[in-house]
Enzyme design. Sequence first.
Site, mmCIF file in Angstrom:
data_model
loop_
_atom_site.group_PDB
_atom_site.id
_atom_site.type_symbol
_atom_site.label_atom_id
_atom_site.label_comp_id
_atom_site.label_asym_id
_atom_site.label_seq_id
_atom_site.Cartn_x
_atom_site.Cartn_y
_atom_site.Cartn_z
ATOM 1 N N LYS A 18 0.843 -1.210 0.000
ATOM 2 C CA LYS A 18 0.000 0.000 0.000
ATOM 3 C C LYS A 18 0.864 1.241 0.000
ATOM 4 O O LYS A 18 2.035 1.217 0.404
ATOM 5 C CB LYS A 18 -0.947 0.023 1.199
ATOM 6 C CG LYS A 18 -0.279 0.092 2.590
ATOM 7 C CD LYS A 18 0.121 1.491 3.049
ATOM 8 C CE LYS A 18 0.957 1.462 4.319
ATOM 9 N NZ LYS A 18 1.745 2.648 4.587
ATOM 10 N N VAL A 104 11.078 -3.975 1.789
ATOM 11 C CA VAL A 104 11.158 -4.282 3.228
ATOM 12 C C VAL A 104 11.455 -2.980 3.991
ATOM 13 O O VAL A 104 12.337 -2.207 3.584
ATOM 14 C CB VAL A 104 12.284 -5.319 3.493
ATOM 15 C CG1 VAL A 104 12.401 -5.609 4.983
ATOM 16 C CG2 VAL A 104 12.006 -6.600 2.721
ATOM 17 N N ALA A 105 10.707 -2.748 5.075
ATOM 18 C CA ALA A 105 10.847 -1.504 5.859
ATOM 19 C C ALA A 105 10.803 -0.288 4.943
ATOM 20 O O ALA A 105 11.577 0.655 5.078
ATOM 21 C CB ALA A 105 12.136 -1.517 6.698
ATOM 22 N N GLY A 106 9.866 -0.327 3.978
ATOM 23 C CA GLY A 106 9.814 0.720 2.961
ATOM 24 C C GLY A 106 8.641 1.673 3.099
ATOM 25 O O GLY A 106 8.459 2.563 2.280
ATOM 26 N N GLY A 107 7.799 1.482 4.111
ATOM 27 C CA GLY A 107 6.618 2.330 4.246
ATOM 28 C C GLY A 107 5.464 1.852 3.383
ATOM 29 O O GLY A 107 4.490 2.566 3.172
ATOM 30 N N ALA A 109 3.982 -1.260 4.014
ATOM 31 C CA ALA A 109 3.282 -2.268 4.820
ATOM 32 C C ALA A 109 3.555 -3.694 4.355
ATOM 33 O O ALA A 109 2.667 -4.556 4.417
ATOM 34 C CB ALA A 109 1.776 -1.986 4.850
ATOM 35 N N GLY A 110 4.778 -3.952 3.914
ATOM 36 C CA GLY A 110 5.109 -5.295 3.420
ATOM 37 C C GLY A 110 4.937 -6.375 4.481
ATOM 38 O O GLY A 110 4.373 -7.440 4.202
ATOM 39 N N ALA A 113 1.286 -6.825 5.106
ATOM 40 C CA ALA A 113 0.670 -7.534 3.978
ATOM 41 C C ALA A 113 0.856 -9.036 4.142
ATOM 42 O O ALA A 113 -0.084 -9.824 3.940
ATOM 43 C CB ALA A 113 1.303 -7.057 2.666
ATOM 44 N N ASP A 145 -1.759 -1.582 10.034
ATOM 45 C CA ASP A 145 -2.044 -1.647 8.596
ATOM 46 C C ASP A 145 -2.605 -3.002 8.157
ATOM 47 O O ASP A 145 -3.014 -3.154 7.000
ATOM 48 C CB ASP A 145 -0.762 -1.414 7.787
ATOM 49 C CG ASP A 145 -0.198 -0.017 7.969
ATOM 50 O OD1 ASP A 145 -0.959 0.888 8.346
ATOM 51 O OD2 ASP A 145 1.013 0.154 7.727
#
Length: 319
Positions: A18, A104-107, A109-110, A113, A145
Amino acid sequence: MTTAAQPPAGVTVRVPGKINLELVVGPRRDDGYHELATVFHAVSIHDHVTVVRAEEWSVRTTGDLAARVPDDESNLALRAAHALAERHAVEEPVAITIDKQIPVAGGMAGGSADAAAALVACDALWGLGLPREDLVSVAAALGSDVPFLLYGGTAVGSGRGERLAPVLSRGELHWVLWASHDSGLSTAAVYAEADRLRGEATVTEPEPSDDLLVALRTMDTAAVGACLRNDLQQAALSLAPELADVIEAGRELGVEGAVVSGSGPTVAFLVASSAAALDLSVGLAARGPEGDIRRTVGPVMGAQVVGPPVPSGPTLHIG
Ligand code: C5P
């Protein structure tokens, strides 16, 4: 041979990442979370989460990003499977495999998810037949999230992000995402930095903007672009100053809007068409800064079962 009456040996679920079209951060609550008004938007960058029956609980990740995902009890997908099993008194361990494409840790919501996908996959594997609404309370306990990724689409999130209302929209938005190759930002650290930057300033109750909701209903890309807003952006830029150059690069090349996704460091550029997305991704790759550049569209559906991971056969242990 497996028959239709037998439970599946394994289930694969596809789940999107997202971005937040708007993220208005309100006051910090007594529980440490911040009251939010956010517009979530699911985009077509997907992880695939597969669960199969096993002797012991486990999780592993495949793909280029695998080394950055934990394979122990801190993995949110494994915690999701445990939480659902506990809630419904299921005693059937699963082995989870995550094919990771979401930064990963990218903002984006991996991790959330993958948790949403694990809930949907385990529900199907164990034959619980739970409606999505019943998965939401387990999801919300795992992370703010996670409920949104059960549904996908575009939705207003309130509370700490876990309370959802769908947003009416039609058509597609085209995005180019810039994601860092190797480094992420901790969500908690970005919220803490936002608090530090705010200092003693009074923070009002957050509200989603009517202008954005109208722009989405009419799918006016330029108007959506003008409404993109993220109250965590300044904090993300403070912790990762190189992002300013990424945003600048996109603006120079021509975009409808640019915003840091959630707590960052992924940057989302809104463009008018798939042709414009191709132009921008080529331009960004040439101009730098270096990163993973991907074209994507939204909104897309949330976690969906896409099939069994392996053909069922006599060698598989079936419950
Ligand atoms: O809910 P989740 O575990 O994804 O949140 C990670 C961290 O982000 C929280 O521990 C908290 O520090 C911060 N957060 C917040 N307010 C929110 C959501 C997250 O402060 N609404």
